[in-house]
Scaffold this motif. Structure first.
Motif, PDB file in Angstrom:
ATOM      1  N   PHE A 197       0.835  -1.196   0.000  1.00 41.63           N
ATOM      2  CA  PHE A 197       0.000   0.000   0.000  1.00 41.63           C
ATOM      3  C   PHE A 197       0.872   1.249   0.000  1.00 41.63           C
ATOM      4  O   PHE A 197       2.030   1.234   0.426  1.00 41.63           O
ATOM      5  CB  PHE A 197      -0.952   0.017   1.202  1.00 41.63           C
ATOM      6  N   GLU A 198       0.262   2.335  -0.507  1.00 41.71           N
ATOM      7  CA  GLU A 198       0.944   3.621  -0.582  1.00 41.71           C
ATOM      8  C   GLU A 198       0.765   4.375   0.733  1.00 41.71           C
ATOM      9  O   GLU A 198      -0.321   4.377   1.314  1.00 41.71           O
ATOM     10  CB  GLU A 198       0.368   4.459  -1.732  1.00 41.71           C
ATOM     11  N   LEU A 199       1.831   5.029   1.196  1.00 37.94           N
ATOM     12  CA  LEU A 199       1.723   5.820   2.415  1.00 37.94           C
ATOM     13  C   LEU A 199       0.812   7.034   2.235  1.00 37.94           C
ATOM     14  O   LEU A 199       0.352   7.619   3.216  1.00 37.94           O
ATOM     15  CB  LEU A 199       3.114   6.277   2.883  1.00 37.94           C
ATOM     16  N   SER A 200       0.526   7.378   0.997  1.00 46.51           N
ATOM     17  CA  SER A 200      -0.411   8.476   0.742  1.00 46.51           C
ATOM     18  C   SER A 200      -1.819   8.132   1.212  1.00 46.51           C
ATOM     19  O   SER A 200      -2.657   9.022   1.385  1.00 46.51           O
ATOM     20  CB  SER A 200      -0.436   8.814  -0.752  1.00 46.51           C
ATOM     21  N   ALA A 201      -2.090   6.825   1.441  1.00 50.66           N
ATOM     22  CA  ALA A 201      -3.408   6.397   1.923  1.00 50.66           C
ATOM     23  C   ALA A 201      -3.551   6.578   3.431  1.00 50.66           C
ATOM     24  O   ALA A 201      -4.647   6.489   3.971  1.00 50.66           O
ATOM     25  CB  ALA A 201      -3.656   4.937   1.552  1.00 50.66           C
ATOM     26  N   VAL A 202      -2.429   6.805   4.127  1.00 49.09           N
ATOM     27  CA  VAL A 202      -2.442   6.980   5.583  1.00 49.09           C
ATOM     28  C   VAL A 202      -2.837   8.419   5.914  1.00 49.09           C
ATOM     29  O   VAL A 202      -2.329   9.368   5.300  1.00 49.09           O
ATOM     30  CB  VAL A 202      -1.064   6.651   6.185  1.00 49.09           C
ATOM     31  N   ASN A 203      -3.739   8.591   6.885  1.00 49.11           N
ATOM     32  CA  ASN A 203      -4.156   9.948   7.231  1.00 49.11           C
ATOM     33  C   ASN A 203      -3.020  10.724   7.897  1.00 49.11           C
ATOM     34  O   ASN A 203      -2.083  10.152   8.440  1.00 49.11           O
ATOM     35  CB  ASN A 203      -5.422   9.946   8.098  1.00 49.11           C
ATOM     36  N   GLU A 204      -3.135  12.036   7.840  1.00 54.19           N
ATOM     37  CA  GLU A 204      -2.048  12.901   8.297  1.00 54.19           C
ATOM     38  C   GLU A 204      -1.727  12.692   9.780  1.00 54.19           C
ATOM     39  O   GLU A 204      -0.559  12.730  10.187  1.00 54.19           O
ATOM     40  CB  GLU A 204      -2.444  14.362   8.054  1.00 54.19           C
ATOM     41  N   ILE A 218       8.309  -3.672  12.826  1.00 58.93           N
ATOM     42  CA  ILE A 218       6.899  -4.000  13.029  1.00 58.93           C
ATOM     43  C   ILE A 218       6.181  -2.746  13.525  1.00 58.93           C
ATOM     44  O   ILE A 218       6.635  -2.094  14.465  1.00 58.93           O
ATOM     45  CB  ILE A 218       6.728  -5.140  14.055  1.00 58.93           C
ATOM     46  N   VAL A 219       5.066  -2.419  12.873  1.00 60.40           N
ATOM     47  CA  VAL A 219       4.281  -1.267  13.284  1.00 60.40           C
ATOM     48  C   VAL A 219       2.855  -1.728  13.566  1.00 60.40           C
ATOM     49  O   VAL A 219       2.283  -2.525  12.819  1.00 60.40           O
ATOM     50  CB  VAL A 219       4.296  -0.156  12.195  1.00 60.40           C
ATOM     51  N   GLU A 220       2.300  -1.272  14.678  1.00 62.75           N
ATOM     52  CA  GLU A 220       0.941  -1.647  15.060  1.00 62.75           C
ATOM     53  C   GLU A 220       0.005  -0.459  14.827  1.00 62.75           C
ATOM     54  O   GLU A 220       0.325   0.678  15.185  1.00 62.75           O
ATOM     55  CB  GLU A 220       0.886  -2.077  16.524  1.00 62.75           C
ATOM     56  N   PHE A 221      -1.153  -0.740  14.240  1.00 63.69           N
ATOM     57  CA  PHE A 221      -2.131   0.331  13.960  1.00 63.69           C
ATOM     58  C   PHE A 221      -3.504  -0.275  13.729  1.00 63.69           C
ATOM     59  O   PHE A 221      -3.640  -1.471  13.467  1.00 63.69           O
ATOM     60  CB  PHE A 221      -1.704   1.145  12.735  1.00 63.69           C
ATOM     61  N   ASP A 222      -4.518   0.571  13.824  1.00 60.52           N
ATOM     62  CA  ASP A 222      -5.897   0.168  13.531  1.00 60.52           C
ATOM     63  C   ASP A 222      -6.227   0.688  12.128  1.00 60.52           C
ATOM     64  O   ASP A 222      -6.365   1.892  11.932  1.00 60.52           O
ATOM     65  CB  ASP A 222      -6.858   0.779  14.559  1.00 60.52           C
ATOM     66  N   PRO A 223      -6.328  -0.205  11.136  1.00 62.92           N
ATOM     67  CA  PRO A 223      -6.559   0.232   9.750  1.00 62.92           C
ATOM     68  C   PRO A 223      -7.771   1.168   9.596  1.00 62.92           C
ATOM     69  O   PRO A 223      -7.719   2.135   8.840  1.00 62.92           O
ATOM     70  CB  PRO A 223      -6.779  -1.074   8.991  1.00 62.92           C
ATOM     71  N   LEU A 231     -10.447   0.735   2.398  1.00 63.31           N
ATOM     72  CA  LEU A 231      -9.564  -0.330   2.893  1.00 63.31           C
ATOM     73  C   LEU A 231      -9.424  -1.471   1.886  1.00 63.31           C
ATOM     74  O   LEU A 231      -8.321  -1.996   1.694  1.00 63.31           O
ATOM     75  CB  LEU A 231     -10.098  -0.875   4.227  1.00 63.31           C
ATOM     76  N   ALA A 232     -10.516  -1.877   1.269  1.00 58.82           N
ATOM     77  CA  ALA A 232     -10.459  -2.981   0.314  1.00 58.82           C
ATOM     78  C   ALA A 232      -9.542  -2.638  -0.858  1.00 58.82           C
ATOM     79  O   ALA A 232      -8.750  -3.472  -1.308  1.00 58.82           O
ATOM     80  CB  ALA A 232     -11.860  -3.316  -0.183  1.00 58.82           C
ATOM     81  N   GLU A 233      -9.651  -1.383  -1.356  1.00 58.62           N
ATOM     82  CA  GLU A 233      -8.807  -0.966  -2.473  1.00 58.62           C
ATOM     83  C   GLU A 233      -7.368  -0.744  -2.033  1.00 58.62           C
ATOM     84  O   GLU A 233      -6.427  -1.082  -2.753  1.00 58.62           O
ATOM     85  CB  GLU A 233      -9.375   0.318  -3.086  1.00 58.62           C
ATOM     86  N   THR A 234      -7.178  -0.185  -0.840  1.00 59.45           N
ATOM     87  CA  THR A 234      -5.822   0.103  -0.354  1.00 59.45           C
ATOM     88  C   THR A 234      -5.000  -1.165  -0.203  1.00 59.45           C
ATOM     89  O   THR A 234      -3.833  -1.235  -0.621  1.00 59.45           O
ATOM     90  CB  THR A 234      -5.893   0.842   0.997  1.00 59.45           C
ATOM     91  N   PHE A 235      -5.601  -2.198   0.399  1.00 62.03           N
ATOM     92  CA  PHE A 235      -4.878  -3.445   0.660  1.00 62.03           C
ATOM     93  C   PHE A 235      -5.165  -4.532  -0.377  1.00 62.03           C
ATOM     94  O   PHE A 235      -4.621  -5.632  -0.276  1.00 62.03           O
ATOM     95  CB  PHE A 235      -5.230  -3.973   2.052  1.00 62.03           C
ATOM     96  N   ASN A 236      -6.039  -4.211  -1.353  1.00 60.68           N
ATOM     97  CA  ASN A 236      -6.400  -5.174  -2.392  1.00 60.68           C
ATOM     98  C   ASN A 236      -6.942  -6.466  -1.789  1.00 60.68           C
ATOM     99  O   ASN A 236      -6.484  -7.568  -2.078  1.00 60.68           O
ATOM    100  CB  ASN A 236      -5.203  -5.479  -3.302  1.00 60.68           C
ATOM    101  N   VAL A 237      -7.939  -6.301  -0.903  1.00 59.89           N
ATOM    102  CA  VAL A 237      -8.579  -7.449  -0.264  1.00 59.89           C
ATOM    103  C   VAL A 237     -10.085  -7.346  -0.469  1.00 59.89           C
ATOM    104  O   VAL A 237     -10.608  -6.319  -0.901  1.00 59.89           O
ATOM    105  CB  VAL A 237      -8.257  -7.497   1.249  1.00 59.89           C
ATOM    106  N   SER A 238     -10.793  -8.428  -0.127  1.00 59.72           N
ATOM    107  CA  SER A 238     -12.244  -8.455  -0.286  1.00 59.72           C
ATOM    108  C   SER A 238     -12.914  -7.693   0.845  1.00 59.72           C
ATOM    109  O   SER A 238     -12.318  -7.435   1.899  1.00 59.72           O
ATOM    110  CB  SER A 238     -12.740  -9.898  -0.308  1.00 59.72           C
ATOM    111  N   GLU A 239     -14.195  -7.356   0.626  1.00 67.21           N
ATOM    112  CA  GLU A 239     -14.965  -6.687   1.672  1.00 67.21           C
ATOM    113  C   GLU A 239     -15.118  -7.589   2.888  1.00 67.21           C
ATOM    114  O   GLU A 239     -15.182  -7.117   4.026  1.00 67.21           O
ATOM    115  CB  GLU A 239     -16.349  -6.286   1.136  1.00 67.21           C
ATOM    116  N   GLU A 240     -15.157  -8.886   2.639  1.00 63.34           N
ATOM    117  CA  GLU A 240     -15.232  -9.844   3.742  1.00 63.34           C
ATOM    118  C   GLU A 240     -13.983  -9.761   4.613  1.00 63.34           C
ATOM    119  O   GLU A 240     -14.055  -9.814   5.843  1.00 63.34           O
ATOM    120  CB  GLU A 240     -15.404 -11.266   3.187  1.00 63.34           C
ATOM    121  N   ASP A 241     -12.816  -9.630   3.964  1.00 58.04           N
ATOM    122  CA  ASP A 241     -11.564  -9.507   4.715  1.00 58.04           C
ATOM    123  C   ASP A 241     -11.480  -8.176   5.450  1.00 58.04           C
ATOM    124  O   ASP A 241     -10.857  -8.077   6.516  1.00 58.04           O
ATOM    125  CB  ASP A 241     -10.364  -9.660   3.777  1.00 58.04           C
TER     126      ASP A 241
END
Length: 454
Positions: A197-204, A218-223, A231-241
């Motif tokens: 994912f691009e860091l441009s997707a992370v909020n300021e 290792i970095v811990e965060f709440d997506p 989120l689905a587009e940022t990480f290229n995952v399904s809506e279920e994920d």
């Protein structure tokens, strides 16, 4: 109001118009036996000459037998033909402008006894507007705009062009604009996938903890609280994920990628603008500025057009038959749209319809027309622009006439009519702007963005 038309049997056909409101009415057509029977009889005789009915030689079946077999269907067919022709002729002769299409009263149609009735009454509901009146002169508020480019906008554009054409390289420590690849794992769940994912997707607010990372960190965060994009587009995952990513997650950094801007050299100049168009950094910057100005001025023209349309719409104050048009949209689309969809989309439809009425009224009053040659020229320009985006501009010219012809024939000729309408609308707006003596206002990029927001 009653108006009569003569049909082939020389008898008068009665058509009655009953206006319910200023923009809705009913049209009643009464057919007596003498109005339709001669045509029905002639059609049945023609059937008898051609019919191949068991027990009779071809073309020798009695008319009575043919009438028994086909009489009702022929009657319905002939009456529908008469109705269509006479209703169309009647409405064409009126001073008002018909909107949509006449809606037959379904209840009346269901009650018809085709085998025994001799006189038929048919009722259609119509929506219309009277003559559209628009005053086009210097009293009309109209403004044209022109962009004033600042150095920052030009340099930012050059930087973006260089990055878009640059190559990805590995970086030792993450910085703004980089992308990260690694294993994303839900702390309290089952999700564990390799993502990029691009860091441009992370909020300021959260960006700081993603800067200075190295491979293996290792970095811990709440997506859901950290990623500002989908989120689905940022990480290229399904809506279920995505549902599994609720709460804290960890990312083990495996790769840090950074775009290395392309060098400002002749190879890049040629790739950006074509061989030999520019050959120095100064010429490159001047070309970027020229194209930026063209793009912004094009957008400003669209903005000014919309402002002018709003002014004309307010002045004309067209009262559309809303109830009628909504019903017509539902019935004419034959179940393809719901009542809810029509309610939601109606304001945009009504605005476009009102503008079309205004544009056509101004065009008719001032003999403004789009020509076939203008349609061809604009279509060529559109295709050149589209193809040029893919680096094909040099190859398409020899096939241009074929491309243009194919495009204008698509959608059963609707593309041609849309292009014709678009050109006429532009001509109408130019005419109005000239008559209104529109002043030109120079605006900065920031001012334009503010205008769009407001």
């Amino acid at each position: 109001m009653i108006k009569s038309y003569s049909i082939q049997n020389s008898l008068a056909l009665e058509i009655t118009l009953d206006k319910h409101t200023e923009n809705q009415a009913s049209v009643k057509i009464t057919l007596n036996e003498a109005d339709y029977q001669p045509k029905v009889d002639a059609k049945l005789k023609d059937y008898a000459k051609k019919a191949n009915i068991k027990g009779f030689r071809p073309g020798k079946a009695p008319v009575g037998i043919v009438k028994k077999m086909y009489g009702t269907s022929v009657l319905v067919e002939e009456i529908n033909t008469i109705l269509s022709e006479e209703l169309n002729n009647y409405l064409k002769a009126q001073s008002f402008r018909i909107l949509g299409e006449p809606l037959p009263e379904i209840e009346d149609a269901d009650a018809i006894d085709w085998k025994n009735q001799k006189t038929f009454d048919f009722t259609y509901r119509i929506g219309f507007v009277e003559d559209v009146q628009v005053q086009v002169d210097a009293s009309l508020a109209a403004t044209a705009y022109e962009i004033e480019l600042d150095e920052k906008t030009i340099q930012d554009t050059i930087t973006n062009l260089r990055e878009q054409n640059g190559e990805k390289v590995d970086a030792e420590a993450s910085a703004e604009g980089d992308s990260l690849k690694g294993v994303l794992k839900a702390v309290n769940g089952e999700f564990e996938e390799e993502v990029s994912f691009e860091l441009s997707a992370v909020n300021e607010k959260s960006l700081k903890k993603f800067l200075g990372l190295k491979v293996g960190d290792i970095v811990e965060f709440d997506p859901s609280k950290t990623i500002s994009a989908n989120l689905a587009e940022t990480f290229n995952v399904s809506e279920e994920d995505v549902a599994k990513l609720a709460g804290p997650c960890t990312l083990i950094v495996e790769k840090i990628s950074r775009t290395q801007p392309v060098e400002l050299n002749q190879e890049f100049f040629d790739r950006a603008f074509g061989p030999g168009v520019v050959s120095t950094e100064e010429e490159f910057e001047a070309k970027v500025k020229e194209l930026l100005a063209e793009n912004y001025n094009r957008e400003l023209r669209v903005f000014a057009d919309e402002e002018l349309k709003k002014t004309l719409l307010a002045q004309a104050n067209i009262q559309l038959p809303e109830e009628f048009l909504k019903e017509w949209l539902i019935r004419s689309n034959e179940g393809k749209v719901s009542t809810e969809e029509v309610e939601r989309e109606y304001p945009a439809y009504a605005r476009q319809l009102s503008w079309s009425l205004i544009s056509n009224a101004i065009a008719k009053a001032n003999d403004i027309q789009a020509t076939h040659e203008e349609v061809l020229a604009r279509t060529r320009a559109m295709i050149r622009e589209q193809m040029g985006m893919y680096g094909m501009s040099e190859q398409i010219e020899q096939y241009m006439d074929t491309f243009v012809d194919n495009y204008l024939k698509e959608k059963e000729g609707n593309n041609y009519m849309q292009m014709l309408t678009s050109i006429q609308n532009d001509k109408v707006l130019d005419f109005v702007r000239e008559k209104a003596e529109a002043a030109t206002e120079v605006v900065t990029v920031e001012k334009f963005k503010s205008m769009l927001e407001n």
